[in-house]
Design an enzyme around this catalytic site. Structure first.
Site, PDB file in Angstrom:
ATOM      1  N   THR A 195      -5.557   0.843  15.012  1.00  0.00           N
ATOM      2  CA  THR A 195      -4.173   0.678  15.458  1.00  0.00           C
ATOM      3  C   THR A 195      -3.372   1.868  14.946  1.00  0.00           C
ATOM      4  OG1 THR A 195      -3.455  -0.530  13.470  1.00  0.00           O
ATOM      5  CG2 THR A 195      -4.361  -1.850  15.301  1.00  0.00           C
TER       6      THR A 195
ATOM      7  N   GLN B 181      -0.577   1.770  13.565  1.00  0.00           N
ATOM      8  CA  GLN B 181       0.065   1.426  12.300  1.00  0.00           C
ATOM      9  C   GLN B 181      -0.858   1.719  11.113  1.00  0.00           C
ATOM     10  OE1 GLN B 181       0.002  -0.629  14.980  1.00  0.00           O
ATOM     11  NE2 GLN B 181       2.165  -0.681  15.584  1.00  0.00           N
TER      12      GLN B 181
ATOM     13  N   LEU C 154      -1.718   5.799   7.898  1.00  0.00           N
ATOM     14  CA  LEU C 154      -2.072   6.042   6.503  1.00  0.00           C
ATOM     15  C   LEU C 154      -2.751   7.398   6.308  1.00  0.00           C
ATOM     16  CD1 LEU C 154      -3.361   2.504   5.427  1.00  0.00           C
ATOM     17  CD2 LEU C 154      -1.095   3.508   5.096  1.00  0.00           C
TER      18      LEU C 154
ATOM     19  N   HIS D 182       2.995   1.120   2.703  1.00  0.00           N
ATOM     20  CA  HIS D 182       3.427   2.123   1.720  1.00  0.00           C
ATOM     21  C   HIS D 182       4.357   3.147   2.351  1.00  0.00           C
ATOM     22  CE1 HIS D 182       3.104   3.902  -2.221  1.00  0.00           C
ATOM     23  NE2 HIS D 182       2.186   3.016  -2.553  1.00  0.00           N
TER      24      HIS D 182
ATOM     25  N   HIS E 247       6.813  -1.923  -1.291  1.00  0.00           N
ATOM     26  CA  HIS E 247       5.875  -1.641  -0.208  1.00  0.00           C
ATOM     27  C   HIS E 247       4.938  -2.814   0.038  1.00  0.00           C
ATOM     28  CE1 HIS E 247       3.143  -0.495  -3.570  1.00  0.00           C
ATOM     29  NE2 HIS E 247       2.179  -0.831  -2.728  1.00  0.00           N
TER      30      HIS E 247
ATOM     31  N   LYS F 236      -7.381  -0.482  -8.487  1.00  0.00           N
ATOM     32  CA  LYS F 236      -7.473   0.496  -9.583  1.00  0.00           C
ATOM     33  C   LYS F 236      -8.879   1.085  -9.672  1.00  0.00           C
ATOM     34  CE  LYS F 236      -3.827  -1.617 -12.339  1.00  0.00           C
ATOM     35  NZ  LYS F 236      -3.580  -2.716 -11.372  1.00  0.00           N
TER      36      LYS F 236
ATOM     37  N   THR G 275       2.716  12.213 -13.460  1.00  0.00           N
ATOM     38  CA  THR G 275       4.052  12.555 -13.978  1.00  0.00           C
ATOM     39  C   THR G 275       4.075  13.946 -14.617  1.00  0.00           C
ATOM     40  OG1 THR G 275       3.662  11.547 -16.151  1.00  0.00           O
ATOM     41  CG2 THR G 275       4.514  10.116 -14.407  1.00  0.00           C
TER      42      THR G 275
END
Length: 479
Positions: free
Chosen positions: A49, A51, A55, A122, A145, A209, A268
């Site tokens: 799809t 949608q 990603l 997201h 999200h 994770k 970060t």
């Protein structure tokens, strides 16, 4: 991918145990982390799809590739990876405890679809969109999200007429939201352990994770000693929750420690944050003209938003986008906001810490150049082991061996005195938006630390070379 047609894709929550879909008849993709990933017919209907294909246009690590050039992998491949690991995890539990736990084909398919679609909602640029941009636009309204993933899944089912049980979609959404502040009541009352697999709200150990820690480390060229295979092979359900062998305690700690290290050194990184601060400013300046935030409640429009918004800003000649366009040009030419200095908030101040703002720094200036709030950018970086200031290992139950039915937590002091006594860092970083103001901003930042803590909390003074930086200097434009 062309859709793979199958006989009947409907499953009942109470259907009998059934053999898994024959992999020989499945389409598969070759993944650089997990090898061959076999795609079942129902999952293919979601994958094929527009949608879900969106990603591909969302980098998994947002703007990290500006510092780590290899970090260009997408949410698409991560989602396939989580789909695969979710399927492997539930199949292992079914193999070892299937009869005892009543795991059926409906459960297996539901967990796999939840893994596949967990990130479909997201936003662009990793978490920047929802954590940095939207709060400045929405002023108090909360958006996540995970919640958009649930809305978008419903939209995909309706838009593409996917033949799937409504109860399955309901549980998929519950599993995706399980670790968020929008968590829903769980329908599978007697199978709460199913909600631990994709997005674990109990202790943060989940296949999401497992995939991104290994995938991100590899993409950035970093080593990764964490081995999720061991945990998946030895996990066991006791008292309706997934538990782990006591001897695997340090392996689990390594999961949390590796994640924290990735946050500190990759996600970060001070230069990554500089680029992110500039992109946020560009999005804010472009928002009124492009209406970037207008679709966040409408999945039929939201799916059209991806990382290409930067290219739209960069190439649109309208005067309304001039300031935003100039910021993107600065990023392209590596004329970034200049990192002045940082400090780690003292441990005894963490509990009552409030985010530092540009206004706090401006109010701390004394003499010299008159700084304005718009001259300064502040990044408050929080790094933890998934449970804030709490030890996440206290939320995990262990078992002695496979002959034992008892589950129990393990206190830190029973394992090692080398484990940390604190589980959260808060780092305050200050940037000058103009190279010629680095000295003035650095001085104001030092004054702020002296006013609040009585000492300079930063490790060292801002280097004199950086303070002398002028607009035409290119010496500080490296990654």
């Amino acid at each position: 991918m062309a859709a793979h047609r199958s006989e009947n894709l409907s499953f009942s929550p109470d259907c009998d145990l059934s053999p898994p879909h024959d992999r020989r008849l499945s389409k598969h993709v070759r993944d650089n982390v997990h090898g061959n990933i076999y795609l079942d017919p129902l999952s293919l209907k979601f994958i094929d799809t527009e949608q879900f294909q969106r990603l591909r246009e969302l980098k998994q690590l947002g703007l990290v590739h500006m510092v780590y050039p290899g970090a260009v992998h997408s949410r698409f491949e991560h989602s396939l990876g989580v789909y695969w690991l979710a399927g492997e995890a539930i199949q292992k539990l079914k193999t070892y405890q299937g009869s005892e736990l009543g795991i059926n084909l409906f459960d297996v398919q539901t967990v796999k679809v939840a893994g596949l679609l967990h990130d479909v909602g997201h936003g662009p640029f990793c978490h920047l969109f929802e954590r940095e941009f939207l709060p400045k636009v929405l002023k108090g309204f909360k958006w996540a999200h995970e919640e958009m993933s649930a809305k978008l899944i419903d939209h995909i089912v309706d838009e593409h007429h996917i033949d799937v049980e409504s109860e399955m979609i309901k549980r998929v959404n519950e599993m995706i939201l399980a670790s968020s502040e929008f968590a829903l009541p769980k329908s599978a009352k007697n199978k709460q352990f199913l909600y631990d697999i994709v997005a674990n709200g109990r202790n943060g150990i989940d296949v999401d994770k497992f995939d991104y820690i290994v995938r991100d480390s590899r993409a950035c060229g970093l080593g990764c000693s964490f081995d999720f295979h061991r945990l998946m092979e030895t996990m066991r359900v006791l008292g309706d929750e997934i538990c782990y062998r006591a001897k695997d305690y340090l392996s689990i700690y390594k999961l949390y420690a590796t994640r924290a290290e990735l946050h500190r050194t990759v996600y970060t990184h001070s230069k990554v944050k500089a680029v992110e601060l500039m992109v946020v400013d560009a999005l804010l300046k472009a928002n009124s003209y492009l209406e970037i935030s207008s679709s966040i409640q409408d999945p039929s429009e939201y799916w059209k938003l991806d990382d290409s918004i930067i290219k739209t800003i960069e190439t649109d000649p309208h005067e309304e986008l001039r300031e935003a366009r100039d910021l993107i040009l600065r990023i392209r030419r590596r004329n970034l906001y200049q990192f002045c200095n940082e400090y780690s908030v003292p441990k005894d101040k963490l509990e009552h810490f409030k985010n530092i703002t540009a206004q706090d720094i401006v109010c701390s200036q004394k003499n010299g150049v008159l700084l304005k709030e718009d001259d300064i950018a502040v990044s408050n970086v929080r790094i933890d082991l998934t449970r804030g200031r709490q030890n996440p290992l206290e939320s995990i139950n262990f078992f002695k061996d496979y002959d034992s039915e008892e589950k129990f937590p393990i206190p830190d002091d029973r394992i090692s005195h080398l484990l940390p006594s604190s589980y959260q860092d808060m780092i305050v970083r200050v940037y000058s938006k103009k190279p010629e103001l680095v000295a003035a901003v650095s001085e104001a930042f030092e004054n702020y630390q002296l006013k609040v803590y009585g000492v300079k909390a930063q490790v060292h003074d801002t280097p004199e070379k950086k303070k002398r930086h002028i607009g035409t200097d290119t010496s500080n434009k490296t990654a």
